[in-house]
Design an enzyme around this catalytic site. Structure first.
Site, PDB file in Angstrom:
ATOM      1  N   SER A   1       0.594  11.127 -24.486  1.00  0.00           N
ATOM      2  CA  SER A   1       1.207  10.415 -25.848  1.00  0.00           C
ATOM      3  C   SER A   1       0.025   9.347 -26.131  1.00  0.00           C
ATOM      4  O   SER A   1      -0.496   8.772 -25.126  1.00  0.00           O
ATOM      5  CB  SER A   1       2.309   9.995 -26.052  1.00  0.00           C
ATOM      6  OG  SER A   1       2.433   9.269 -26.989  1.00  0.00           O
TER       7      SER A   1
ATOM      8  N   TYR B   1       9.109   4.282 -23.829  1.00  0.00           N
ATOM      9  CA  TYR B   1       8.521   5.774 -23.844  1.00  0.00           C
ATOM     10  C   TYR B   1       7.097   5.660 -23.574  1.00  0.00           C
ATOM     11  O   TYR B   1       6.674   6.592 -22.683  1.00  0.00           O
ATOM     12  CB  TYR B   1       8.717   6.317 -25.393  1.00  0.00           C
ATOM     13  CG  TYR B   1       7.886   7.574 -25.696  1.00  0.00           C
ATOM     14  CD1 TYR B   1       8.182   8.673 -25.083  1.00  0.00           C
ATOM     15  CD2 TYR B   1       6.992   7.360 -26.594  1.00  0.00           C
ATOM     16  CE1 TYR B   1       7.478   9.853 -25.241  1.00  0.00           C
ATOM     17  CE2 TYR B   1       6.149   8.532 -26.949  1.00  0.00           C
ATOM     18  CZ  TYR B   1       6.612   9.777 -26.165  1.00  0.00           C
ATOM     19  OH  TYR B   1       5.715  10.821 -26.323  1.00  0.00           O
TER      20      TYR B   1
ATOM     21  N   LYS C   1       4.975   7.647 -20.094  1.00  0.00           N
ATOM     22  CA  LYS C   1       3.814   8.385 -20.399  1.00  0.00           C
ATOM     23  C   LYS C   1       2.482   8.087 -19.691  1.00  0.00           C
ATOM     24  O   LYS C   1       1.948   8.593 -18.969  1.00  0.00           O
ATOM     25  CB  LYS C   1       3.309   8.624 -21.900  1.00  0.00           C
ATOM     26  CG  LYS C   1       4.423   9.388 -22.670  1.00  0.00           C
ATOM     27  CD  LYS C   1       4.341  10.911 -22.118  1.00  0.00           C
ATOM     28  CE  LYS C   1       5.266  11.660 -23.174  1.00  0.00           C
ATOM     29  NZ  LYS C   1       5.174  13.067 -22.750  1.00  0.00           N
TER      30      LYS C   1
END
Length: 493
Positions: free
Chosen positions: A135, A159, A163
């Site tokens: 991402s 989040y 990643k």
């Protein structure tokens, strides 16, 4: 030594029933790969796998699915023990920024433990080629744009940190073992759907991303879209991102997979995927309003924790080394997303209901008591759209039939129905999907053979002696009622 042709390669796709995963699986199949999907269906649907198989047509026979959570080491080991994989494409993971801020432990548990399990099992089985769907959130809040792959990395939410941690794990693995080749792909906001309108984005619960929320407002499922942040230093005060068509994104993943098989040592490489330019939230909403011909009600709210102001990336490296470039603009994205939404207003499901779920499909019935089957509204001519594909010339719906066997249904090698995977009945009629009514007492709608008590096995309905059913169109008598000899059909709950 030249690499083997795609048809000889088998790829494991984690999270392949999800939004990006399903579109990528379709492109892999069309490219000649054999694909095995593992997905825990936490935020996805097995219906997407069925539809991908149908869209892939003759290549659909090369698609296999296992409902597996990659945190389940034993289940994952069984998948690798049964199939030799040439490479893995890793999508599986939770992905909502806002949710990760509220539930960080959930994200660290799901995204990191699952990934470590996957890498350990891959190592044990000698599979050392990976495309990781990362991402662009790993860039955090960059001081300048566009971001290039060598920018400093600083994720600003849980989040993004999962990643970034996964990327670090990948880099460390490749440093420790030169047999590994990994490609990490960074991107922002995928939008759109397959042009058929047959597969698309269908998040469970309240959407955490902009465009699925916008589409749900457009079809009447929600009253308004909340815009988080109206005072950013941008041209209209809303955040700016690089939106990318999901098909462009899928093709970027295919290009990365193909590079893994070129034969040269790659190590760990990183590529940005995107259009290379930023679009504001309000610009995306305006483009969707133009596509759907409706005004989208907006509620302007404060900034959301963890969101950056302006982030978009340079794609020059991907264009040069992967020979990939985005083809679609925001108008194309919104057009295809509205095509999906309008044909599948409830996604792969049906209107939420606390009860009244159908035992066969597991989906709640609609308010008129009819089974949603493939969960979409009927067209003005009274035919069900199913999932947006027109009927073929022979009147058979493509959901259950391309190509068809002599009994009218596509069968797999083990004699089970390709879409539903249920064994055929002894008379070669499929027990769930069936065929149109005939004159010997078979179920009017679904074609299953009646039991000795006159009930249809999947739907527990009672037919009249003629085998026809009043629910599906027999006229009422003069006093407005069905004849007393006719029993009304009810779906069992």
């Amino acid at each position: 030594m030249p690499s083997p042709p795609p048809a000889a390669r088998t790829v494991l796709v984690t999270g392949g029933a999800g939004y990006i995963g399903s579109h990528t699986v379709l492109q892999l199949l069309k490219g000649g790969f054999r694909v095995v999907v593992v997905d825990n269906l936490d935020n996805s649907s097995e219906v997407a796998i069925d539809r991908v198989r149908e869209l892939a047509r003759e290549f659909g026979k090369n698609l296999f699915f296992h409902q597996v959570d990659i945190r389940d080491r034993e289940a994952l080991e069984k998948v690798f023990s049964s199939t030799k994989f040439d490479a893995v494409m890793h999508f599986a993971g939770l992905k909502a920024v806002g949710e990760s801020v509220k539930k960080p432990l959930l994200y660290y548990n799901n995204n990191l433990i699952g990934t470590i399990n996957l890498f350990e099992v891959m190592t044990a089985h000698g599979c050392k080629k990976l495309v990781f769907s990362s991402s662009a959130t790993v860039y955090g809040w960059p001081k300048e744009v566009p971001c290039t792959e060598d920018f400093p990395l600083c994720a600003m939410n849980p989040y993004g940190r999962t990643k970034l941690m996964t990327e670090d794990i990948c880099r460390d693995i490749c440093k420790g073992d030169s047999d590994w080749d990994m490609i990490l792909l960074r991107y922002f906001n995928p939008v759109g759907a397959h042009p058929s309108g047959y597969i698309g984005e269908d998040p469970h619960g309240i959407p955490n991303n902009l465009m699925p929320f916008v589409q749900q407002v457009a079809v009447g499922r929600r009253p308004a879209v909340t815009i988080f942040g109206k005072d950013y230093s941008t041209k209209d005060g809303t955040g700016v991102r690089d939106y990318i068509h999901v098909l462009d994104l899928a093709d970027g993943h295919i290009a990365a997979m193909q590079k893994l098989f070129e034969g040269s040592q790659i190590g760990c490489e990183v590529y940005n995927l995107g259009t290379g330019k930023g679009t504001s939230v309000l610009e995306m909403v305006a483009a969707f309003e133009k596509a759907c011909g409706k005004k989208i009600p907006l509620i302007m709210a404060g900034r959301r924790p963890g969101d950056a102001e302006i982030v978009y990336a340079s794609t020059a490296k991907a264009e040069k080394e992967l020979h990939w470039k985005a083809k679609y603009g925001i108008e194309d994205m919104c057009r295809d997303q509205w095509n999906w939404a309008s044909k599948n207003p409830w996604g792969y499901g049906s209107p939420d209901s606390m009860n009244g779920k159908h035992p066969t499909s597991g989906s709640p019935d609609t308010t008129n008591g009819k089974h949603p089957t493939k969960r979409s509204p009927e067209t003005p001519n009274g035919k069900r759209l199913t999932c947006g594909l027109p009927e073929t010339a022979n009147g058979k719906h493509p959901t259950y039939g391309s190509p068809t066997a002599t009994n009218g249904f596509t069968e797999t090698a083990n004699g089970k129905h390709a879409t539903c995977r249920l064994a055929e009945a002894v008379n070669l009629k499929h027990p769930i999907c069936g065929s149109p009514e005939d004159a010997i007492g078979k179920h009017h709608s679904h074609g299953s053979v009646e039991t000795s008590k006159g009930k249809s096995p999947p739907y527990v309905s009672r037919e009249i002696a003629s085998g026809k059913h009043p629910t599906y169109g027999l006229p009422k008598n003069a006093n407005g009622n069905y004849p007393t000899s006719q029993k009304h059909h009810f779906l069992s709950t």
